[in-house]
Design an enzyme around this catalytic site. Sequence first.
Site, short mmCIF file in Angstrom:
data_model
loop_
_atom_site.label_atom_id
_atom_site.label_comp_id
_atom_site.label_asym_id
_atom_site.label_seq_id
_atom_site.Cartn_x
_atom_site.Cartn_y
_atom_site.Cartn_z
CB SER A 42 40.59 41.29 41.66
OG SER A 42 40.62 40.67 42.91
CG ASP B 194 43.85 34.11 40.76
OD1 ASP B 194 44.03 34.08 42.01
OD2 ASP B 194 43.13 34.94 40.20
CG HIS C 178 44.71 37.93 41.73
ND1 HIS C 178 43.54 37.30 41.37
CD2 HIS C 178 44.33 39.13 42.26
CE1 HIS C 178 42.50 38.08 41.68
NE2 HIS C 178 42.96 39.19 42.21
#
Length: 711
Positions: free
Chosen positions: A555, A636, A668
């Site tokens: 991320s 995602d 994600h």
Amino acid sequence: MTLRAIKFTPEVLLSAPRRSAAVPNPSGDKAVFTVNTYSFEQHKKASQIRLLDIESGHTTLLIEDPSFSEPTWLSDDELLVLKSGDKGSTSLAVLANVSNPGGPSRYELTSIPAGVSNIKVKKLSGTSIALAFTALTTPEGQLANPETEKKPYSSARIYNSLFVRHWDFWLTANRSSIWYTALEKQDDGKYVLAGKTPVNALSGTKLSSPVAPFGGTGDFDISASGLVFVAKDPELNPALYTKTDLYYIPLSTFLEKKPPPPQIVVTPGLEGYTNSPTFSNSGRKVAFTRMRSNQYESDKTRLLLLPDIGDLTKVQEFYATEDGEGAWDMRPDSIIWSADDSELFTTAEKFGRTLLWKLPASPADAKDLPSQVETADGSVVDLHLLGGKSPRLFVSTSSLVDNSCYSVVNLSEGTNDVVSSNSKQGKTFGLSKSSTGGFTFKGAGDYDVHALVMRPSNFDENKKYPLCFLIHGGPQGAWLDSWSTRWNPAIFAEQGYVVVSPNPTGSTGYGMALQDGIAGDWGGKPYNDLVNCFESIAENLPYVDTNRAVALGASYGGYMINWIQGHPLGRKFKALVCHDGVFCTLNQWSSEELFFPLHDFKGSLYENREAYEEWDPARFANEWATPQLIIHSELDYRLPITEGLAPFNVLQSKGIPSKLLVFPDENHWVLKPENSLVWHQEVLAWINKYSGIESEAGDLADRLESTSISR
């Protein structure tokens, strides 16, 4: 005798039993929890509901069936459970006499023709119990069931406003809603659904609760007074604003067929996320948290009190100051009340742990900042008031070496006694607290930065170990002394690395100044903090070989891997791993929650393009040179798949050793056990290859590659 794993490997991590937080019964002598395990031999999951004797720590099996979930106490010896059925239906069932050595008896209350979750109960007068749960609801206010609804002939989706998809799903007209009814105990000792048909509390409103995608039981609460819940402001677009308000529905009875309209709780000056509404035991007060900014998802949470549910305009803030910043520089999260409603207990991060805090239940009495309540090692996951004569808390924790621990905190005696540890405090995995540590170093400005350290279980201080440098996501997040099945430092340490997990600018739990310092400065102070961390390791940890270093991040951590790749720190690493990272900051507007870039880049792409371009990793792609593994998932929607394809294409076109791992069915996070095993195998094989560590991981990855789609 404690069974011990030969080596803590990805298979051990992912197949180890995963316990939920345990919930005690009203008397405090028993607790219930669930256990999920996955078998890589049989390629299937097993699920159990188990009963814990709090005095002895002994557990017994109640149910072994994956269709049962969410055990919730109705009395000291009775549980309400959900059972998933055919065609998306859900049954409400009761387990009676759960302490019976021969096993509990079971009967069904009702079957609901839809998916049901997040059940809550509250004992009312006599033999009546209030019941609330959440379910997907149609625009007309009826239960929605995607499995039975008529399928259209076309797959087209048409939208005319922002927020078309969220996290890993495309938005439809259906929304989550809270439903309520009451249970009544009959003369034969069995409960019946007194309301016959549950009532949609939000019917006829524009409100939806819990708040997607992660809202659950923490988004609402019930008492004899009625129902409080959190919902997005329906007048603001959820793609642009974080504003969620607290609402109250007064109910004279949980059998009301037409509830009164929700009433908003007034909090002047606070317009951000609202969380954790919790009724006092009397049912007349509500404690909750709220943020100030309506476009900052990680703003400071303020602890608030509604002293009288009859007046929704008199909210009081704990530790309020004239400048509006608040005297307590922590972010309170979950909340419970003491038995006599005189005190509150809340959790909040501090220096790499989630800790438990105690304070008076009235802001007027809270003269001093909250005091810390000592708990078991690691971080608090969940807490409950424990019945009995002395004031006690039942606390669930986890740590870097222990995946689940239950303990009892005796508040009057100041003791903390472990009742049950799932991994025998790490011994099952061959891990111990002695392998963990931490250090501080000077940040890029006038502040210190903290880093967590994990060493191999067979650590020898006279040897040198390659560095595994982990960069956390968020960016407003932190590495904690807690367990993870996705980013577990022990997995890397047991390969033969010293793992360093720094919490640089942007990290939570170190005060709001450090956390907020990342806004508008993504590649500035955080990057320089990491440079200083690397230098501090080289200078002060003689057992770490920084010439054989690897770095990994997901991320925002993936963003930082791509940023490092184009800057001098990138040449310090032998290999990099980027999971679901940001390649181009201008592409943040392909995300769903636009309030995120609006805050962190201080404006829109079209009004403040320079801020996006300044911290764009793609702008420095000409400097990329370090071997890199790219991992990305097609579901995602926060960081679309192109953010993984683009950097891979750059690496390949430049002739830089690189590899792409794609999961079409993950969001994600990589959550499915078989996918997670592949993730670990590929990651370990990649970093081990370039750091010079030889292990079974490389052989496993080679065998895997020979049987999977690759080229």
